[in-house]
Write a protein that holds these residues in place. Structure first.
Motif, PDB file in Angstrom:
ATOM      1  N   PRO B 191     -19.419  14.669  43.744  1.00  0.00           N
ATOM      2  CA  PRO B 191     -18.922  13.513  42.979  1.00  0.00           C
ATOM      3  C   PRO B 191     -17.682  13.864  42.162  1.00  0.00           C
ATOM      4  N   ILE B 192     -16.734  12.938  42.149  1.00  0.00           N
ATOM      5  CA  ILE B 192     -15.443  13.250  41.526  1.00  0.00           C
ATOM      6  C   ILE B 192     -15.352  12.709  40.102  1.00  0.00           C
ATOM      7  N   GLY B 193     -14.517  13.342  39.302  1.00  0.00           N
ATOM      8  CA  GLY B 193     -14.186  12.825  37.974  1.00  0.00           C
ATOM      9  C   GLY B 193     -15.135  13.230  36.866  1.00  0.00           C
ATOM     10  N   ASP B 194     -16.134  14.053  37.162  1.00  0.00           N
ATOM     11  CA  ASP B 194     -17.113  14.412  36.126  1.00  0.00           C
ATOM     12  C   ASP B 194     -16.455  15.114  34.945  1.00  0.00           C
ATOM     13  N   THR B 197     -13.871  12.951  32.749  1.00  0.00           N
ATOM     14  CA  THR B 197     -14.576  11.900  32.025  1.00  0.00           C
ATOM     15  C   THR B 197     -15.403  12.500  30.887  1.00  0.00           C
ATOM     16  N   VAL B 268     -19.018   9.137  43.658  1.00  0.00           N
ATOM     17  CA  VAL B 268     -18.687   9.007  42.233  1.00  0.00           C
ATOM     18  C   VAL B 268     -19.973   8.702  41.491  1.00  0.00           C
ATOM     19  N   ARG B 269     -20.248   9.407  40.412  1.00  0.00           N
ATOM     20  CA  ARG B 269     -21.452   9.088  39.627  1.00  0.00           C
ATOM     21  C   ARG B 269     -21.279   7.737  38.957  1.00  0.00           C
ATOM     22  N   VAL B 272     -19.472   7.856  35.649  1.00  0.00           N
ATOM     23  CA  VAL B 272     -18.026   8.062  35.745  1.00  0.00           C
ATOM     24  C   VAL B 272     -17.368   6.738  36.079  1.00  0.00           C
ATOM     25  N   ARG B 273     -17.980   6.026  36.998  1.00  0.00           N
ATOM     26  CA  ARG B 273     -17.451   4.710  37.377  1.00  0.00           C
ATOM     27  C   ARG B 273     -17.440   3.768  36.178  1.00  0.00           C
ATOM     28  N   CYS B 276     -14.780   4.768  33.661  1.00  0.00           N
ATOM     29  CA  CYS B 276     -13.451   4.476  34.204  1.00  0.00           C
ATOM     30  C   CYS B 276     -13.167   2.981  34.239  1.00  0.00           C
ATOM     31  N   PRO B 283     -11.021   6.751  39.069  1.00  0.00           N
ATOM     32  CA  PRO B 283     -11.655   8.073  39.164  1.00  0.00           C
ATOM     33  C   PRO B 283     -10.894   9.051  40.058  1.00  0.00           C
ATOM     34  N   CYS B 288     -11.480  17.216  37.985  1.00  0.00           N
ATOM     35  CA  CYS B 288     -12.744  17.885  38.265  1.00  0.00           C
ATOM     36  C   CYS B 288     -12.527  19.352  37.939  1.00  0.00           C
TER      37      CYS B 288
END
Lengths: 93, 355, 374
Positions: B191-194, B197, B268-269, B272-273, B276, B283, B288
């Motif tokens: 998952p991206i952006g953790d 964020t 994407v978690r 995070v969504r 965002c 995201p 990351c």
């Protein structure tokens, strides 16, 4: 215009102008003074914008909108089906 | 002028030599996007130009007495220093390890230079050093040289860390952007952006609360697993500053290819969504610290993916798109809605929108 | 995400698109203005235009509050930020907007202290936490955002936060729409009305568009299906010879708006006699300033702002883009001198500016993207 996002009230705070709103597991304290006429309850959905709830999300209206949208396609498909059916009948006549 | 002519003009301008117009450094220059790239091209590449530097990969690869080495450097200026999921020390070790791992090099030795602000608590420094020791042990590397400087109060934000790392190439040929080919599958390891964020939320300025933690992790073990699963991995990058979108754009430009991504395939978690959406950030641009993007021969993609799924750091790995021949340098996304949009490099940091 | 994902449904989109094709009169061209920057952003972010037939053109309007701020006002804000002890708090969108001598980010590089906040309440909190600083909140936005600034002022008053001030640049949407309608060089067949502004002002204020200017209006939501449905509703009005204000965004917008929001604005603010809008010139009664009762929170009264009118750079055609006269790519400097990295005008800096949206998201025509995706 302006970025506003639907969020669910998960807690109403004792200072009556504030509540905790949740968007997919992310929570923020929001000011709900603009919705004082609405008797907000935990579980209600509101539209939040720059830390304020600016409107209540009417779940019934949302459902109605979606059903109408879904039916639009269905009506069109029915029409096409009817058209194809009548063409087929003419063709075989 | 027709629209087509305008688009051609833009593409021509995009490929033109970078010119640094600003007289002073701004925050945009540090965000990993267009401004950063222009700075690197116009100042550092101009000054240091040499064949090892020019590919502008995350590491330099060179040969000495028959052994191929990878060498990298990195700096860590994160704020806050301590955040859910780790601290600046974890980032320093894992970030450096990952820069080596993604070209297919086994990371061996790190150096660590500290710039400390007068007044910084020694207890915090001990915590950071301890975390670095644990991270190094977990990654199988040793920190073998270091340096410490102290600057007056106000001249550094607590603790800045600079690292360098050296490793030995295990992949033959090394993973390089130039090897990416039309038809390649694009994979992401989780998952991206953790991280970005979590940091944004940890700063507390935006008053958002969630359970999110940084995804900082050493990736060599996962990379090795992937290399052993099948030949046909062409390139990898770890998606740090600027997120997955920046990696995709850098590779597309570097390799002269296009990419198409499927928005619904990107893991994407939900938190995070949510964060965002509230802030109006995509995201794809969020940093990351423990995720890699891999470009692999389409034929072996399923095998690589299976191998990733069996690894703790690759459980949510997914194929998110593919590489095309044209339009060169362009990254396109097929949206959840079914439309298409371009994903370009941002100029600076993704800024929360209000409207 | 609830109330979001359902309105991004592909299958429904295809059906609505088919209905739209159905309603389009052969040989007729349709030009609909979507007023809000938020609509522009959604259209490009989700690729909504991929679902529309070539006969329909969406024209981007002036509803981007960042885009309409003239360069001189940015300079005024930077002047305030550079006063000793000032901490200027602003929404993220504003940081890179170019004034006559650089942006807020550039001012920071020269020693000013401009910080990003998500909410005006965050600015008030900064003021309480930093009693030795004067915290000035750069207030921008239409009637969607003005109530939030108003409530913040009321709280500052209640809590006697004397080091808090507001630099008020709130603008109102109706005068801008009227200026568009009075433009001689513009042909429009209908409007997608501003959905979130309408949560405050309701739907009635747009009736003059239908009654006096004979253009249909549909107040539209911000998810891609909302936009498709709104276009469908406009087409139906035209096909059926109706001309009215309809509300597509019923789940959030009521006909009468929100009295609390309007009261909060009225208590703390009043209309300026006139205000300069980038690209649209001076428009009367189109912007808000703080009432005398709130003078002690009014940055314009606390600081002597230069108030110098700065003409847009000669090359800049933001005005015509904001009025919908030019498409972004038709601007002479689009993509060459004016890019997201080197913006000349606000339309290229704001994430909801038409030029930024087109450059960042929509640069390829529908034909190109379909080829690339195949």
């Amino acid at each position: 215009m302006c970025l506003a996002i639907p969020a669910q009230i998960v807690r109403l705070l004792p200072e009556s102008d504030l509540a905790t709103a949740d968007v997919s597991g992310v929570q923020r304290t929001v000011n709900v003074a603009l919705l004082s006429d609405h008797n907000l309850a935990v579980g209600d959905w509101v539209l939040i914008h720059v830390g304020f709830a600016i409107s209540k999300v009417d779940e019934v209206e949302a459902r109605t909108s979606l059903e109408f949208l879904e039916s639009m396609g269905q009506a069109y498909r029915d029409e096409i089906d009817a058209l194809m059916q009548s063409e087929a009948e003419e063709g075989s006549g | 002028m027709t629209e087509q002519q305008v688009l051609e003009r833009i593409e021509h301008a995009r490929r033109a030599k970078a010119v640094l117009r600003e007289e002073r450094i701004t925050m945009a220059h540090g965000a990993g996007g267009k401004a950063s790239r222009t700075l690197v091209d116009a100042v550092f590449l101009e000054a240091f130009r040499n064949p090892l530097l020019e590919p502008l990969e995350d590491q330099a690869v060179f040969e000495l007495n028959g052994t191929r080495f990878a060498l990298t450097t990195d700096s860590f200026v994160v704020s806050p220093l301590f955040f859910p999921g780790g601290n600046v020390g974890d980032l320093a070790v894992n970030g450096t390890v990952n820069d080596l791992a993604v070209c297919g090099a086994r990371p061996l030795y790190l150096t660590a230079g500290f710039i400390l602000e007068e007044g910084f608590p020694t207890a915090d420094l001990k915590r950071i050093a301890h975390s670095m020791a644990e991270a190094a042990a977990a990654a199988g590397v040793a920190i073998v040289a270091g340096d410490t400087k102290v600057v007056p109060r106000g001249k550094a934000d607590g603790c800045f860390i600079n690292t360098s790392g050296v490793g030995v190439l295990a992949a033959d040929p090394p993973l390089r952007a130039s090897r990416v080919t039309p038809g390649d599958a694009i994979l992401v390891s989780g998952p991206i952006g953790d991280h970005g964020t979590s940091i944004l939320l940890a700063r507390g300025e935006l008053d958002l609360v969630s359970d999110l933690r940084s995804d900082t992790a050493p990736l060599w073990d996962l990379v090795q697993t992937m290399l052993q699963a099948a030949p046909g991995i062409h390139a990898m990058r770890d998606a740090t500053r600027g997120g997955v979108a920046t990696v995709l754009n850098e590779i597309a430009t570097s390799a002269g290819v296009a990419m198409t991504i499927d928005e619904t395939a990107i893991p994407v978690r939900r938190e995070v969504r949510g964060a965002c959406e509230i802030l109006g950030i995509d995201p794809l641009y969020v940093a990351c610290e423990g995720r890699l993007v891999a470009f692999v021969d389409a034929a072996v993609a399923p095998a690589i993916l299976s191998a990733m799924h069996a690894h703790p750091l690759g459980q949510h790995a997914a194929i998110i798109g593919k590489v095309n021949a044209a339009p060169s340098g362009m990254v396109l996304v097929r949206t959840q809605f079914g439309g298409t949009r371009i994903v370009d490099l941002l100029v600076g940091d993704p800024l929360p929108r209000i409207c | 995400m609830r109330f979001v994902d359902e309105f991004r449904n592909q299958a429904i989109a295809r059906d609505v698109a088919a209905e739209i094709e159905h309603l389009v009169e052969p040989g007729r061209q349709y030009r609909f203005m979507e007023v809000c920057g938020g609509h522009t952003h959604t259209i490009y972010k989700h690729g909504v235009e991929d679902y529309l037939p070539p006969a329909i053109t969406l024209v981007h309007g002036p509803g981007c509050p960042v885009c309409v701020i003239p360069m001189g006002r940015i300079d005024d804000a930077i002047h305030i930020a550079r006063q000793p002890g000032v901490l200027l708090a602003t929404f993220g969108d504003m940081l890179r907007v170019p004034g006559g001598h650089g942006s807020f980010l550039d001012a920071n590089a020269l020693g000013a202290d401009v910080r990003m906040v998500y909410s005006p309440m965050d600015a008030l909190r900064l003021a309480k936490r930093n009693p030795d600083r004067r915290v000035v909140f750069m207030a921008i936005g239409f009637e969607t955002t003005a109530p939030s600034t108003a409530l913040t002022l009321l709280q500052a008053e209640r809590e006697a936060v004397d080091n808090f001030a507001v630099f008020c640049n709130h603008v109102t949407i109706v005068p801008a729409i009227k200026a568009i309608l009075d433009s001689p060089d513009l042909r429009l067949d209908g409007f997608l009305g501003p959905g979130h502004v309408s949560t405050a002002i309701g739907c009635r204020p747009y009736e003059f568009i239908a009654n006096n200017y004979r253009r249909p209006v549909v107040v539209a939501g911000f998810e891609p299906l909302d936009i498709l449905q709104s276009i469908h509703m406009l087409l139906r009005q035209l096909a059926e010879g109706r001309c009215e204000v309809e509300n597509q965004y019923k789940r959030v917008v009521g006909r009468e708006g929100n009295r609390n929001s309007l009261d909060a604005i009225r208590t703390t603010m009043e209309l300026r006699p006139y205000f300069e809008w980038r690209g649209l010139g001076f428009i009367s009664h189109s912007a808000l300033k703080l009432r005398d009762a709130y003078a002690r929170f009014d940055a314009e009264r606390i600081f002597e702002i230069p108030g110098v009118r700065v003409a847009d750079p000669k090359a800049c055609q933001c005005g015509e883009v904001l009025k919908g006269v030019l498409k972004p790519w038709q601007c002479k400097v689009f993509g060459t001198a004016c890019t997201p990295e080197t913006p000349i005008g606000t339309c290229m800096v704001s994430s909801e500016g038409a030029c930024a949206a087109y450059y960042n998201f929509g640069r390829f025509t529908r034909i190109h993207t379909q080829e690339a995706v195949r």
